[in-house]
Write an enzyme that holds these catalytic residues in place. Sequence first.
Site, mmCIF file in Angstrom:
data_model
loop_
_atom_site.group_PDB
_atom_site.id
_atom_site.type_symbol
_atom_site.label_atom_id
_atom_site.label_comp_id
_atom_site.label_asym_id
_atom_site.label_seq_id
_atom_site.Cartn_x
_atom_site.Cartn_y
_atom_site.Cartn_z
ATOM 1 N N GLU A 50 0.823 -1.324 0.023
ATOM 2 C CA GLU A 50 0.006 -0.060 -0.073
ATOM 3 C C GLU A 50 0.903 1.258 -0.042
ATOM 4 O O GLU A 50 1.785 1.409 0.902
ATOM 5 C CB GLU A 50 -0.906 -0.091 1.285
ATOM 6 C CG GLU A 50 -2.062 -0.809 1.041
ATOM 7 C CD GLU A 50 -2.745 -0.542 2.650
ATOM 8 O OE1 GLU A 50 -2.845 0.340 3.147
ATOM 9 O OE2 GLU A 50 -3.929 -1.539 2.815
ATOM 10 N N ASP A 61 -5.705 9.849 9.198
ATOM 11 C CA ASP A 61 -4.330 9.408 9.639
ATOM 12 C C ASP A 61 -3.973 10.082 11.076
ATOM 13 O O ASP A 61 -4.258 11.323 11.344
ATOM 14 C CB ASP A 61 -3.249 9.972 8.719
ATOM 15 C CG ASP A 61 -3.643 9.257 6.934
ATOM 16 O OD1 ASP A 61 -4.014 8.166 7.065
ATOM 17 O OD2 ASP A 61 -3.218 10.029 6.181
#
Length: 278
Positions: A50, A61
Site C-alpha cells: 500500500e 491518519d
Amino acid sequence: MTTRIDAKFAELKRQGRSAFVTFVMAGDPDEKTSLEIIKALPKAGADVLEIGMPFTDPMADGPSIQAAGLRALKGGMTLRKTLEMVRGFRKDDDTTPIVLMGYYNPIYIYGVETFLADAKAAGVDGLIIVDLPPEEDTELCIPAMKAGLNFIRLATPTTDDKRLPAVLANTSGFVYYVAVTGITGSAAADSKVVGAAVSRIKRHTALPVCVGFGIRTPEVARAIAESADGSVVGTALVDALKGSLDAEGRATARTVTAVADLAASLAQGVRGAKQAAE
C-alpha cells in the site's frame, strides 16, 4: 478480469497462509529513498504494497502518517510523481500488487479519467480512498472498476450488519477491516475482537479480509493472521523510517534497512501464523 491482487490472494490461499501488507508514504523522506524502500519491501516479505498518496488534510491518519505526508509534500512529492514511482518499481517487479491509499481531492484535481488511465498504465492494481462513501460510487469506484482497478473499501468496528452490504456492494480485491476505532497508530488491535469481526464480515462476502490499524509487532501481526486473510502494517514502518532520519529530517544510510528489517520481522510473524494454526 483477474488483477495482481486477485492472483496474489489466490496464491496465498493455496499456500494456506495470510498476507503481509505494508503501508509507506510515497516520497517519504524523499523520492529516491522512497522508491528504494518500496523496492526493498517485497524482498523483506511484503505480499502487497500500500502506498500513501500525500495530501495536505489527511483526516483519518494519525500523527506519524500525517508527518510522513508532510515530509513527502515538503520534498516536492505529487500524485504524478507517485505514479512515476510505481512505474519505476514495475521495471523490476511485475507481480507484487500495489494499492494506492489516500483521499479523493488530489485525484479529482488530476482528473478522474486521466488518473485512472495513468494509474493503470503505471502498474497500480487497486485504490483505497478513505473519504468516498458507497453513496459516491459513481465518482470514482465504478469508473475504477471499469478501468480494471480494484476498489477496496474500509469496514470499521462501527459498520453494523445493516450498513455492511452497502460497504461491500462494489468492493473488490479485498476488504480492509479497521481494527480500532479512531485514527491510525492510536491503539493496539485485539486479536479476539478482530477474529469475531472478520467472521462477521465473511458471512457477507467471499472476498479476503485484511486487518489494519493497531498492528505494530510480529506477535500482534501473527495473532491477527490467525483469523484474517492479511495483516496491514503502516504506522510502525513509518515510525521506523522517521527514527532513521538525521536532525534535518533527511534520509541516512540506515533509512532503507530500518524499514526493511522491521518489515522482515513482521513478515515472519505473519508467516508463523500458518504453523500455529495447523
